[in-house]
Write an enzyme that holds these catalytic residues in place. Structure first.
Site, PDB file in Angstrom:
ATOM      1  N   SER A 162       0.864  -1.179   0.000  1.00 15.84           N
ATOM      2  CA  SER A 162       0.000   0.000   0.000  1.00 15.84           C
ATOM      3  C   SER A 162       0.903   1.232   0.000  1.00 15.84           C
ATOM      4  O   SER A 162       2.128   1.120  -0.111  1.00 15.84           O
ATOM      5  CB  SER A 162      -0.937  -0.023   1.194  1.00 15.84           C
ATOM      6  OG  SER A 162      -0.187   0.171   2.349  1.00 15.84           O
ATOM      7  N   LEU A 163       0.299   2.386   0.113  1.00 20.94           N
ATOM      8  CA  LEU A 163       1.084   3.625   0.046  1.00 20.94           C
ATOM      9  C   LEU A 163       1.107   4.287   1.402  1.00 20.94           C
ATOM     10  O   LEU A 163       0.173   4.127   2.197  1.00 20.94           O
ATOM     11  CB  LEU A 163       0.439   4.579  -0.959  1.00 20.94           C
ATOM     12  CG  LEU A 163       0.344   4.090  -2.405  1.00 20.94           C
ATOM     13  CD1 LEU A 163      -0.459   5.054  -3.245  1.00 20.94           C
ATOM     14  CD2 LEU A 163       1.744   3.922  -2.986  1.00 20.94           C
ATOM     15  N   GLU A 168      -2.495  11.119  -9.858  1.00 17.02           N
ATOM     16  CA  GLU A 168      -3.686  10.350 -10.233  1.00 17.02           C
ATOM     17  C   GLU A 168      -4.748  10.480  -9.160  1.00 17.02           C
ATOM     18  O   GLU A 168      -4.433  10.735  -8.001  1.00 17.02           O
ATOM     19  CB  GLU A 168      -3.323   8.860 -10.363  1.00 17.02           C
ATOM     20  CG  GLU A 168      -2.344   8.575 -11.475  1.00 17.02           C
ATOM     21  CD  GLU A 168      -1.783   7.167 -11.395  1.00 17.02           C
ATOM     22  OE1 GLU A 168      -2.309   6.338 -10.630  1.00 17.02           O
ATOM     23  OE2 GLU A 168      -0.796   6.912 -12.101  1.00 17.02           O
ATOM     24  N   LYS A 212      -7.189   9.090  -6.446  1.00 11.77           N
ATOM     25  CA  LYS A 212      -7.125   7.909  -5.578  1.00 11.77           C
ATOM     26  C   LYS A 212      -8.545   7.357  -5.447  1.00 11.77           C
ATOM     27  O   LYS A 212      -9.358   7.871  -4.673  1.00 11.77           O
ATOM     28  CB  LYS A 212      -6.552   8.277  -4.202  1.00 11.77           C
ATOM     29  CG  LYS A 212      -6.326   7.075  -3.315  1.00 11.77           C
ATOM     30  CD  LYS A 212      -5.577   7.475  -2.054  1.00 11.77           C
ATOM     31  CE  LYS A 212      -5.241   6.296  -1.156  1.00 11.77           C
ATOM     32  NZ  LYS A 212      -6.333   5.388  -0.865  1.00 11.77           N
ATOM     33  N   ASP A 251     -11.732   5.243  -4.558  1.00 13.31           N
ATOM     34  CA  ASP A 251     -12.096   4.667  -3.270  1.00 13.31           C
ATOM     35  C   ASP A 251     -12.892   3.382  -3.488  1.00 13.31           C
ATOM     36  O   ASP A 251     -14.113   3.396  -3.596  1.00 13.31           O
ATOM     37  CB  ASP A 251     -12.930   5.680  -2.485  1.00 13.31           C
ATOM     38  CG  ASP A 251     -12.923   5.374  -1.013  1.00 13.31           C
ATOM     39  OD1 ASP A 251     -12.177   4.470  -0.597  1.00 13.31           O
ATOM     40  OD2 ASP A 251     -13.670   6.036  -0.272  1.00 13.31           O
ATOM     41  N   GLU A 293      -8.437  -0.354  -9.304  1.00 17.91           N
ATOM     42  CA  GLU A 293      -9.420  -0.259  -8.235  1.00 17.91           C
ATOM     43  C   GLU A 293     -10.802  -0.564  -8.785  1.00 17.91           C
ATOM     44  O   GLU A 293     -11.235   0.043  -9.765  1.00 17.91           O
ATOM     45  CB  GLU A 293      -9.390   1.183  -7.694  1.00 17.91           C
ATOM     46  CG  GLU A 293      -9.935   1.340  -6.313  1.00 17.91           C
ATOM     47  CD  GLU A 293      -8.896   1.038  -5.224  1.00 17.91           C
ATOM     48  OE1 GLU A 293      -7.771   0.578  -5.552  1.00 17.91           O
ATOM     49  OE2 GLU A 293      -9.236   1.248  -4.052  1.00 17.91           O
ATOM     50  N   TYR A 335      -4.311   1.398 -12.833  1.00 22.38           N
ATOM     51  CA  TYR A 335      -3.340   2.466 -12.596  1.00 22.38           C
ATOM     52  C   TYR A 335      -1.891   2.024 -12.340  1.00 22.38           C
ATOM     53  O   TYR A 335      -1.049   2.829 -11.969  1.00 22.38           O
ATOM     54  CB  TYR A 335      -3.794   3.353 -11.432  1.00 22.38           C
ATOM     55  CG  TYR A 335      -4.229   2.582 -10.191  1.00 22.38           C
ATOM     56  CD1 TYR A 335      -3.347   1.789  -9.484  1.00 22.38           C
ATOM     57  CD2 TYR A 335      -5.539   2.684  -9.735  1.00 22.38           C
ATOM     58  CE1 TYR A 335      -3.739   1.110  -8.362  1.00 22.38           C
ATOM     59  CE2 TYR A 335      -5.949   2.002  -8.599  1.00 22.38           C
ATOM     60  CZ  TYR A 335      -5.052   1.216  -7.918  1.00 22.38           C
ATOM     61  OH  TYR A 335      -5.441   0.530  -6.802  1.00 22.38           O
ATOM     62  N   LYS A 348      -4.248  12.282   1.263  1.00 14.91           N
ATOM     63  CA  LYS A 348      -5.643  12.013   1.632  1.00 14.91           C
ATOM     64  C   LYS A 348      -6.373  13.329   1.852  1.00 14.91           C
ATOM     65  O   LYS A 348      -5.906  14.196   2.595  1.00 14.91           O
ATOM     66  CB  LYS A 348      -5.702  11.193   2.924  1.00 14.91           C
ATOM     67  CG  LYS A 348      -4.997   9.849   2.815  1.00 14.91           C
ATOM     68  CD  LYS A 348      -5.924   8.772   2.359  1.00 14.91           C
ATOM     69  CE  LYS A 348      -6.544   8.099   3.576  1.00 14.91           C
ATOM     70  NZ  LYS A 348      -7.277   6.894   3.212  1.00 14.91           N
ATOM     71  N   CYS A 399     -40.231  -2.305  20.941  1.00 15.69           N
ATOM     72  CA  CYS A 399     -40.549  -1.337  19.893  1.00 15.69           C
ATOM     73  C   CYS A 399     -41.012  -0.020  20.523  1.00 15.69           C
ATOM     74  O   CYS A 399     -41.898  -0.017  21.378  1.00 15.69           O
ATOM     75  CB  CYS A 399     -41.647  -1.893  18.991  1.00 15.69           C
ATOM     76  SG  CYS A 399     -42.180  -0.711  17.756  1.00 15.69           S
ATOM     77  N   CYS A 415     -44.948   0.339  19.585  1.00 14.41           N
ATOM     78  CA  CYS A 415     -46.030  -0.573  19.988  1.00 14.41           C
ATOM     79  C   CYS A 415     -45.607  -1.513  21.108  1.00 14.41           C
ATOM     80  O   CYS A 415     -46.368  -2.391  21.505  1.00 14.41           O
ATOM     81  CB  CYS A 415     -46.520  -1.379  18.788  1.00 14.41           C
ATOM     82  SG  CYS A 415     -45.337  -2.609  18.225  1.00 14.41           S
ATOM     83  N   CYS A 450     -39.200  -5.035  14.569  1.00 19.48           N
ATOM     84  CA  CYS A 450     -40.448  -5.221  15.293  1.00 19.48           C
ATOM     85  C   CYS A 450     -41.315  -6.066  14.369  1.00 19.48           C
ATOM     86  O   CYS A 450     -41.557  -5.691  13.225  1.00 19.48           O
ATOM     87  CB  CYS A 450     -41.115  -3.877  15.563  1.00 19.48           C
ATOM     88  SG  CYS A 450     -42.852  -4.051  16.015  1.00 19.48           S
ATOM     89  N   CYS A 469     -48.412  -2.406  14.435  1.00 12.85           N
ATOM     90  CA  CYS A 469     -47.466  -1.348  14.798  1.00 12.85           C
ATOM     91  C   CYS A 469     -47.721  -0.148  13.875  1.00 12.85           C
ATOM     92  O   CYS A 469     -47.549  -0.262  12.650  1.00 12.85           O
ATOM     93  CB  CYS A 469     -46.051  -1.889  14.647  1.00 12.85           C
ATOM     94  SG  CYS A 469     -44.766  -0.704  15.017  1.00 12.85           S
TER      95      CYS A 469
HETATM   96  S1  IVH Z   1      -0.861   2.815  -6.735  1.00  6.46           S
HETATM   97  C1  IVH Z   1       2.670   0.482  -5.116  1.00  6.46           C
HETATM   98  N1  IVH Z   1      -2.730   4.400  -7.679  1.00  6.46           N
HETATM   99  O1  IVH Z   1      -4.970   3.167  -2.699  1.00  6.46           O
HETATM  100  C2  IVH Z   1       1.576   1.365  -5.566  1.00  6.46           C
HETATM  101  N2  IVH Z   1      -3.247   3.110  -5.751  1.00  6.46           N
HETATM  102  O2  IVH Z   1      -2.752   2.684  -0.153  1.00  6.46           O
HETATM  103  C3  IVH Z   1       0.281   0.704  -5.556  1.00  6.46           C
HETATM  104  N3  IVH Z   1      -5.560   3.382  -4.940  1.00  6.46           N
HETATM  105  O3  IVH Z   1      -3.760  -0.070  -2.297  1.00  6.46           O
HETATM  106  C4  IVH Z   1      -0.902   1.559  -5.537  1.00  6.46           C
HETATM  107  N4  IVH Z   1      -6.205   4.810  -6.484  1.00  6.46           N
HETATM  108  O4  IVH Z   1      -6.001   0.258  -3.511  1.00  6.46           O
HETATM  109  C5  IVH Z   1      -2.407   3.508  -6.720  1.00  6.46           C
HETATM  110  N5  IVH Z   1      -4.307   5.803  -8.663  1.00  6.46           N
HETATM  111  C6  IVH Z   1      -3.979   4.922  -7.722  1.00  6.46           C
HETATM  112  C7  IVH Z   1      -4.903   4.515  -6.725  1.00  6.46           C
HETATM  113  C8  IVH Z   1      -4.491   3.604  -5.741  1.00  6.46           C
HETATM  114  C9  IVH Z   1      -6.568   4.119  -5.413  1.00  6.46           C
HETATM  115  C10 IVH Z   1      -5.639   2.530  -3.732  1.00  6.46           C
HETATM  116  C11 IVH Z   1      -5.021   1.176  -3.884  1.00  6.46           C
HETATM  117  C12 IVH Z   1      -3.896   1.149  -2.915  1.00  6.46           C
HETATM  118  C13 IVH Z   1      -4.249   2.243  -1.944  1.00  6.46           C
HETATM  119  C14 IVH Z   1      -3.006   2.943  -1.437  1.00  6.46           C
END
Ligand code: IVH
Length: 684
Positions: free
Chosen positions: A89-90, A127, A129, A131, A186, A238, A325, A419, A422, A437, A443
């Protein structure tokens, strides 16, 4: 003879290939480019032909055929597979300071700062992010072979069958792609889809999905891929991994992936240096509410692969990328008390009543607490100071308690046992989040709610009987259930307040007119838990009459498209209930439609699904009203005026010149009576 068969076989094979290609292209146009070039009707015809041919020739059904996207395969339990490349993850950042730190670390890592103190910049790719939930897709020789969720980063679930139902994920690639590679992205649920599903769930008494992210990840865990297909998930890609990437920068490879058929965001941008990155972040922080899907931040990546390699990884995340974030706007306010609402289906919703506070442009006084588990998890108590956020959801939510301000005397919240309306003891079924209920017929909010649902537009459509009138008639003791509506007499209504001669007349007429509402809507109107509009329609068309439906066992019900365990159980329980039986008998005696009409029995289909059709001119074969009914019978929508959304005009003789001009300027086609009847397979 053998020769002829051989020819036919060759024809079928070639046709399967041709159809697959065409359908793939249409899916790509619609789901990736957002630019469809055929109507749903034409598309469905192609798909139907393909499915029929594949059924005749199963030997040529390929796993990447577009027919595989409709789902139907069941995965009992998902296989755990090891990721070829760990799914990291990042690290997160939350403000300008954090971002400047990141840029500094990158420059140090690249020994840029030491070499060039005067404005050396790094090329970043910014890019959105998304969700949702991350997914790794493996392609071998251009064919999707595996889709794996993140899991713990080392191992994830093999969800290939479900992923194949997502139309923006290509099953087969085009162009010049590497022999083997993985692409990550994603999976998410678009906001519109989320809202539609929740509206439907609210209608039929199912617990609401909390937010699009949970909805997407819950959907990917479903065993029945057909249900996954019905949830209309989407996927942006991505990140590419593999030994033979065509380019040496992330951005160029993203663009290459786009050319192979992947959905790559058009909002990704190359930025020179951290200032341009910050401008991108500021722009999207404001603009994100206008996107059709949720994002929770921006991802910033060093563009050049050689530089990425030089920077390397920490134990958990790459040093060459970071997630910024967005801050959800959050305020703190006091929870005055928790109240409990009873819905039409008896579901209890706990509500937080707050000291009013400004948040995101409105004043918030109430927030949903969802269910007993959430209250327990947050350990939220009356009198607490709580943090309220407006996230992707419309209704604000309580995200935490400010323990530092808690008065030691506050009592732990104990969920109600009876409830509030009622006093019936509440029940919580194993595996369900909500308390219910079960006093359906006694009711008050349930009784009134059921009547409101019954008269609503998509059900019996008695618009002269709105919520207030129901309240009034219920309070006056005139109606206690939906069957009572049909016993209402003018003399009983006239003495009531706000009931003048004219409104009483309207009411009585509206009730009488509802007796012509078709069976499928009556079935929906009954308010059987979990039975929504679509399910009611499917059931009605399948069983043809209520008398037949009442005799069906759970197993027989399960045979019907759209009907799963929960619905089947709910339907059988409903018809077993003696109170419901009595109500149905009275509705039947009142003359409601409890079977399909002759016309519906003769022909009904989904052939015009998604089409908006304008009727214009003078017709020879059928009346205008008959055409209107036919459009609806086949799932289309009859609309009054021509717009860019009009699919075609069903045109008789003498279509007015104004209409013709408008149709021409918008490029809307005219369809003759004959062609229309052919389209719906109506030989008459
Ligand atoms: S790159 C090693 N790019 O955000 C890099 N992640 O904690 C791998 N996510 O696990 C991730 N949009 O699920 C990347 N444009 C984007 C993203 C993205 C959403 C999610 C992904 C990742 C988490 C980062």
């Amino acid at each position: 003879m053998i020769f002829v068969n051989h020819l036919q076989i060759m024809d079928a094979k070639a046709r399967i290939e041709q159809l697959s290609k065409e359908i793939d292209q249409h899916n790509y146009n619609y789901y990736v480019l957002d630019n469809p070039t055929v109507s749903d009707f034409e598309f469905d015809k192609l798909l139907e032909e393909l499915i029929a041919l594949e059924q005749q020739h199963p030997e040529w059904l390929s796993p990447e055929s577009p027919s595989q996207r409709v789902g139907g395969q069941i995965t009992k339990s998902f296989k755990t597979v090891k990721h070829k490349y760990a799914m990291l993850s990042l690290s997160n950042s939350y403000g300008t300071e954090d971002m400047l730190d990141f840029d500094r670390r990158v420059k140090e890592g690249l020994e840029l700062a030491a070499n060039d103190l005067f404005g050396a910049t790094v090329d970043y790719v910014c890019e959105l992010k998304f969700d949702g939930l991350s997914i790794g897709l493996t392609y071998e020789k251009g064919v999707l072979t595996q889709a794996v969720t993140r899991g713990d980063g080392e191992k994830g679930d093999d969800v290939t069958t479900n992923a194949k139902t997502i139309k923006s994920i290509p099953l087969k690639l085009k162009g010049n792609y590497p022999e083997v590679f993985e692409i990550r992205g994603e999976i998410f649920m678009p906001k519109k889809v989320f809202e539609t599903i929740n509206k439907e769930r609210e209608d039929i008494g199912d617990a609401l999905l909390a937010n699009p992210r949970n909805a997407a990840s819950g959907t990917m865990k479903m065993q029945d891929s057909k249900q996954v297909a019905a949830r209309h998930l989407d996927c942006y890609l991505y990140f590419l991994l593999g030994e033979q990437m065509p380019h040496q920068t992330h951005y160029d490879n993203l663009m290459a992936a786009k050319s192979w058929g992947f959905k790559v965001s058009e909002h990704s941008k190359c930025c020179k240096g951290i200032d341009e990155v910050m401008a991108f972040i500021d722009y999207w922080d404001k603009e994100r509410i206008n996107l059709p899907f949720d994002i929770d931040g921006i991802v910033i990546k060093v563009n050049d692969y050689a530089k990425q390699q030089q920077l390397g990884f920490t134990a958990k995340s790459p040093r060459w990328a970071i997630a910024y974030k967005f801050k959800a706007e959050q305020v703190s306010t006091q929870l005055q008390h928790i109240s409990y609402q009873v819905g039409r289906t008896g579901a209890i919703t706990p509500v937080a009543n707050l000291t009013p506070v400004a948040l995101g442009g409105t004043v918030v006084k109430r927030a949903s607490l969802h269910n007993a588990d959430i209250i327990q998890k947050l350990d939220v108590r009356e009198g607490d100071f709580v943090f309220v956020e407006k996230g992707g959801e419309i209704i604000p939510k309580i995200v935490g308690v400010d323990i530092s301000r808690r008065d030691a005397r506050l009592q732990v919240t104990s969920y109600i046992t009876n409830c509030p309306e009622c006093n019936t003891v509440l029940v919580r079924k194993p595996g369900e989040a909500l308390h219910y209920c079960l006093n359906e017929s006694g009711c008050p909010p349930q009784v009134k709610g059921k009547m409101e649902h019954f008269v609503s537009r998509r059900a019996m459509n008695i618009d002269s009987l709105g919520g207030e009138t129901i309240e009034q008639l219920y309070a006056a003791g005139l109606i206690h259930n939906i069957a009572d509506i049909y016993d209402l007499k003018k003399e009983q209504l006239l003495p009531l307040e706000r009931m003048a001669e004219k409104s009483v007349q309207n009411l009585i007429e509206g009730i009488a007119a509802s007796k012509a509402v078709p069976f499928e809507r009556v079935l929906f109107a009954l308010g059987i838990r979990h039975v929504g509009e679509t399910t009611a329609k499917k059931m009605a068309r399948n069983v043809k009459s209520l008398a037949h439906l009442q005799t069906l066992s759970k197993e027989a019900l399960l045979e019907i498209d759209e009907v799963g365990e929960t619905i089947a159980e709910s339907v059988t329980a409903f018809f077993k209930d003696s109170t419901q039986q009595a109500i149905i008998a009275r509705l039947q005696a009142a003359g409601l439609q409890f079977e399909l009409s002759e016309a519906q029995l003769q022909s009904a289909s989904d052939k015009l699904k998604g089409l908006s059709i304008v009727i214009s001119g003078v017709f020879v074969k059928h009346s205008r009203d008959a055409y209107k009914a036919k459009i609806e019978q086949h799932g289309g929508k009859n609309s009054g005026s021509i717009s860019s959304k009009t699919s075609f005009i069903l045109a008789g003789d003498n279509v007015g010149p104004e209409k013709l001009k408008k149709a021409q300027s918008l490029g809307v086609k005219l369809v003759t009576e004959e062609t229309f009847l052919e389209m719906i397979g109506d030989g008459a």
